[in-house]
Scaffold this motif. Structure first.
Motif, PDB file in Angstrom:
ATOM      1  N   VAL A  61      -8.126   3.721  -6.051  1.00 56.51           N
ATOM      2  CA  VAL A  61      -7.830   2.300  -5.849  1.00 56.51           C
ATOM      3  C   VAL A  61      -8.843   1.492  -6.667  1.00 56.51           C
ATOM      4  CG1 VAL A  61      -7.833   0.441  -4.144  1.00 56.51           C
ATOM      5  CG2 VAL A  61      -6.892   2.683  -3.553  1.00 56.51           C
TER       6      VAL A  61
ATOM      7  N   PRO B 215      -4.738  -0.852   0.574  1.00 52.83           N
ATOM      8  CA  PRO B 215      -5.459  -0.032  -0.407  1.00 52.83           C
ATOM      9  C   PRO B 215      -6.968  -0.254  -0.313  1.00 52.83           C
ATOM     10  CG  PRO B 215      -3.639  -1.221  -1.457  1.00 52.83           C
ATOM     11  CD  PRO B 215      -3.746  -1.742  -0.060  1.00 52.83           C
TER      12      PRO B 215
ATOM     13  N   PHE C 176       1.895   2.145  -3.451  1.00 48.37           N
ATOM     14  CA  PHE C 176       0.784   2.621  -4.276  1.00 48.37           C
ATOM     15  C   PHE C 176       0.504   4.094  -3.982  1.00 48.37           C
ATOM     16  CE2 PHE C 176      -3.719   3.543  -4.797  1.00 48.37           C
ATOM     17  CZ  PHE C 176      -3.871   3.265  -6.150  1.00 48.37           C
TER      18      PHE C 176
ATOM     19  N   SER D 161       0.800  -1.219   0.000  1.00 50.33           N
ATOM     20  CA  SER D 161       0.000   0.000   0.000  1.00 50.33           C
ATOM     21  C   SER D 161       0.843   1.284   0.000  1.00 50.33           C
ATOM     22  CB  SER D 161      -0.945  -0.073   1.207  1.00 50.33           C
ATOM     23  OG  SER D 161      -1.485   1.147   1.512  1.00 50.33           O
TER      24      SER D 161
ATOM     25  N   SER E 254      -9.912  -3.102  -3.431  1.00 52.55           N
ATOM     26  CA  SER E 254      -9.380  -3.138  -2.074  1.00 52.55           C
ATOM     27  C   SER E 254      -8.632  -4.456  -1.890  1.00 52.55           C
ATOM     28  CB  SER E 254     -10.514  -3.079  -1.057  1.00 52.55           C
ATOM     29  OG  SER E 254     -11.330  -1.959  -1.293  1.00 52.55           O
TER      30      SER E 254
ATOM     31  N   ARG F 288     -10.740   0.830  -1.878  1.00 50.58           N
ATOM     32  CA  ARG F 288     -11.556   1.484  -2.910  1.00 50.58           C
ATOM     33  C   ARG F 288     -12.419   2.585  -2.319  1.00 50.58           C
ATOM     34  NH1 ARG F 288     -15.782  -0.045  -5.212  1.00 50.58           N
ATOM     35  NH2 ARG F 288     -15.440   1.243  -7.009  1.00 50.58           N
TER      36      ARG F 288
ATOM     37  N   ASP G 272      -9.804   5.252   0.480  1.00 52.84           N
ATOM     38  CA  ASP G 272      -8.701   6.041  -0.072  1.00 52.84           C
ATOM     39  C   ASP G 272      -9.221   6.973  -1.155  1.00 52.84           C
ATOM     40  OD1 ASP G 272      -6.227   5.452   1.229  1.00 52.84           O
ATOM     41  OD2 ASP G 272      -6.356   3.414   0.439  1.00 52.84           O
TER      42      ASP G 272
END
Ligand SMILES: Cc1ncc(C[n+]2csc(CCOP(=O)(O)OP(=O)(O)O)c2C)c(N)n1
Ligand SMILES: [Mg+2]
Length: 794
Positions: free
Chosen positions: A112, A103, A75, A72, A115, A105, A108
């Motif tokens: 993303v 991460p 990312f 994560s 998830s 969806r 964040d």
């Protein structure tokens, strides 16, 4: 090659920013709880090179990625460099409303796709998303958009999760395309160094299922060294080196490499010269130059794929690459000390105070880097999260209700009617079932709408003119996805189909059926699907001990509690088919809603945000109530409860029931009517929604909204304080026991607590105490008064 040198700088930047983000979260931000970040620094570093190559070179906006949970920070760092993540969120990594540890969806802000967090599930998600993309395109939708790759970045230990193999088998059956899995083969898990030679098992396995396997083992430095005189000996040594030893030597560095190599192959002439031509530092760089840390090799491997078959890349990497604990077997929870961080900062040419600066410490000018970033294909298309319009759903779904029928048959009939209609609504429904299509009453729907396959396949029984109730024709236009038995796959499929609006920009209305007890088999995948806000209707049928002759192996007990507790899932358990018709119409609309998060003042539910729906149905035929559906009744069914027999002013007793035990509750109330005054009979169609509305209204009042009233509070408003309540369902009694807390009534909750027997429904209801007699006996105790004359008569 200019690009390659910029990519190399970006790789360093990603490694720095990810490492710094974690360090900041641990050491610099106020961390009052003292909770340290484990499992991120080493695990992220392992994928820094591959993710740099992917995001800054390979990916196109239409590609979708499930990032390994502990990567994560990489990312977020990449999105920060691309201007899609804020410094504030990074500084607050793992903090309140900061960038998420894994991460997400929904939580964040930086785009993303999927998830991750529960290892293995993000991996399967990409496979089913490829199938969902094929489904959408085969139906002629979204063809104006380019096809994307569905990509998973996964840890090697993640492959221990069985759901990945269940998914692979299903992918093979369904002709999987456009799916890439990139294995971060650092040969370390959380606790341990993995078994020798695993890559070979993986390779065989993937090839068996029709995947291309690309091994990224040696970087370009190593390949060049192998070409030197004596290089072959070095290669053989590397190939034979046990994982533990390789990791240990990576950790110890150049001098240790030299000693070991000299001891083992140093007396072999040419290879000695090969080693001696290199300083300790160069030697360490050479030995660390595995395929997964060599930008050139990675990019070449990605660029070389010229087909749409699924590909597994097995990329050799080093856990903690570039960091002081690289390769150490304890590094998963390892954290760099401030002193180590200070050295790392200096080695990265980053001045104190400039840690968050995007271009600090790089050799290329900021303008050059920015110009490169502006051209990154992945970020070129604007917002990658798509939307799709809502499909209109009528309030009334057509159905002819038989006088005596079950909710499961009612469900089959409702879908059959939908299947027969030529509507947009019917066209967007996609059903899926893990080998229980017929036994969950989807047969008539499938007969009408056909099975989905990318390539048409006729039903041989039909072409051979052998009579059969079912017409199993597969075609690209089919609307039922027949899955193998693995329930995990059903939930992963629903998760993927249920995100089609966001991923493919095309709305699907997925309906999945399975047996209620087997929800537990896929429970984590169900939770995962809800966590990432996928939208679907889950029809679990049949359920409970009502499935009497099947015995304890097929009877569910805990599922109603799962229905209450699972976030993102509205649970209903109707007894009558007219209720089911109302609920299904609501559900088809509800799964499409994406409105604001405010609760309605009427029922205190956040209905406009929408979510997924779980229907717990039964095979028990029940005498149906003949009545007209009124708007008020419809609303009450959706809100979760209504009085089938309203309590009178001197009510002594309320019987509240859910689902298939309706006849017992109705009968018991009839038998008690002469001995208890003004009995109320409450039908609970959704314990879940009633409960959620009640707690939300309580919270609202605590915040000062004194007039907030939930649906159950309104229903109970006229009840005398002293009346007793008996609740009953074919499921765990705690499901309804909370009703007593609403207004402080005494409750005797009846239900099932122990594994069921085989037998008839009557025998089992009696055995577990959810029959009319048990309701009467409970009523006599909780609502004292004269002896109830029919006790024992039912
Ligand atoms: C279902 C599930 N079980 C356990 C965990 C805890 N966990 C997180 S990462 C991990 C192992 C990591 O090993 P690997 O996949 O090889 O990743 P690496 O850190 O080596 O890159 C474990 C057991 C989890 N996140 N999800
Ligand atoms: Mg690993």
């Amino acid at each position: 090659m200019r690009d390659l040198s910029i990519l190399a700088e970006l790789e360093r930047k990603v490694l720095w920013l990810a490492t710094w983000t974690i360090h900041h979260a641990n050491h610099l931000r106020d961390n009052a709880d003292g909770l340290k970040v484990g499992g991120h620094q080493a695990s992220s570093a392992s994928l820094a090179t591959i993710m740099t190559a992917l995001y800054f070179h390979t990916l196109r906006p239409q590609d979708r990625v499930a990032v390994k949970p502990h990567a994560s920070p990489n990312f977020h760092a990449i999105q920060y460099l691309l201007g899609r993540q804020t410094r504030e969120k990074l500084e607050n990594f793992r903090g309140y409303k900061g960038a998420q540890s894994y991460p997400s969806r929904t939580k964040d802000i930086d785009d993303v796709d999927f998830s991750t967090g529960s290892v293995g599930l993000g991996v399967a998600q990409t496979l089913f998303s490829s199938l969902a993309q094929d489904y959408v395109r085969a139906h002629g939708w979204g063809l104006e958009r380019p096809e994307g790759h569905m990509i998973a970045l996964l840890g090697d230990a993640e492959l221990d999760e069985g759901n990945i193999f269940e998914a692979m088998l299903e992918g093979w059956k369904q002709g999987l395309r456009n799916c890439w899995w990139i294995v971060d083969y650092n040969r370390q898990s959380l606790d341990a160094v993995v078994r020798e030679g695993l890559w070979e098992r993986y390779q065989n396995l993937f090839r068996n299922f029709g995947w291309d396997v690309v091994l990224l083992k040696y970087g370009t430095l190593q390949q060049a060294a192998f070409a030197e005189p004596g290089g072959e000996v070095l290669r053989r040594w590397i190939d034979n080196c046990p994982n533990q030893l390789y990791s240990a030597l990576v950790f110890q560095g150049g001098a240790a490499w030299r000693k070991r190599l000299n001891d083992e192959i140093g007396d072999q002439g040419q290879v000695t010269a090969l080693l001696e031509r290199r300083s300790d530092e160069d030697l360490a760089r050479l030995m660390n130059n595995l395929g997964g840390h060599d930008l050139g090799s990675i990019i070449a491997a990605f660029d070389a794929v010229d087909h749409d078959r699924p590909v597994c890349f097995i990329a050799y990497t080093i856990k903690g690459y570039g960091l002081p604990f690289a390769g150490h077997k304890d590094n998963h929870a390892g954290l760099m000390t401030s002193a180590q961080m200070e050295m790392f900062r200096k080695s990265m040419n980053i001045r104190p105070g400039e840690e968050w600066s995007q271009f600090e410490g790089l050799e290329h000018s900021a303008a050059e880097i920015q110009a490169f970033l502006d051209r990154v294909p992945f970020a070129s298309g604007g917002n990658r999260s798509l939307q799709a319009g809502r499909i209109a759903v009528p309030d009334d779904l057509p159905i002819t209700i038989q006088p005596q029928t079950s909710t499961q048959l009612g469900f089959g009939a409702l879908l059959n009617e939908l299947g027969r209609s030529d509507t947009l609504l019917a066209a967007r429904i996609v059903t899926a079932s893990p080998d229980v299509t017929v036994s969950t009453s989807l047969g008539p729907w499938v007969n009408r709408r056909g099975l989905f396959a990318r390539e048409a396949l006729a039903d041989t029984f039909k072409s051979e003119r052998i009579p059969s109730t079912f017409n199993w024709e597969f075609s690209p236009k089919g609307q039922h996805i027949e899955l193998g038995i693995a329930e995990m796959n059903l939930f992963c499929a629903l998760s993927a189909l249920g995100l089609s609006h966001a991923i493919n920009g095309e709305r699907l209305l997925p309906v999945g059926t399975l047996y209620d007890p087997f929800i537990a088999r896929g429970l984590d995948a169900l939770n995962y699907a809800c966590y990432q806000d996928a939208r679907f209707i889950l029809v679990a049928t049949p359920s409970g001990i009502t499935l009497a002759p099947e015995g304890g192996a097929h009877q569910s007990i805990a599922e109603p509690l799962i229905g209450i507790a699972q976030d993102g899932l509205a649970t209903f358990e109707p007894a009558f088919v007219d209720e089911l018709a109302v609920i299904l119409a609501f559900a088809l609309d509800y799964i499409q809603r994406e409105g604001g998060g405010e609760a309605s003042e009427r029922n205190w539910l956040r209905d406009e945000t929408g979510g997924s729906v779980y229907l717990r149905l039964s095979t028990r035929p029940v005498e149906q109530i003949k009545r007209a559906m009124t708007p008020m009744l419809r609303q009450a069914i959706v809100d979760g409860a209504y009085w089938l027999r309203p309590p009178g002013p001197n009510c002594q007793l309320v019987v509240a029931y859910t689902g298939a035990v309706a006849p017992e509750a109705i009968q018991a109330v009839g038998l008690m009517a002469e001995d208890r005054r003004d009995i109320g009979l409450l039908v609970i169609t959704s314990a879940d929604r009633l409960n959620a509305g009640w707690t939300a209204a309580c919270r609202a009042r605590e915040r000062g909204l004194v007039h907030a009233r939930s649906h159950i509070e309104r229903l109970f408003a006229g009840l005398p304080r002293h009346c007793g309540m008996v609740t009953v369902l074919d499921g765990h009694p705690a499901t309804l026991a909370w009703l007593g807390a609403v207004n402080g009534h005494r409750v005797r909750p009846l239900g099932v607590e122990h594994f069921g027997q085989t037998g008839s429904i009557g025998e089992l209801y009696r055995h577990y105490g959810i029959d009319a007699n048990a309701i009467i006996a409970a009523a006599q105790m909780i609502a004292p008064g004269r002896p109830i004359r029919y006790l024992g008569a039912a």
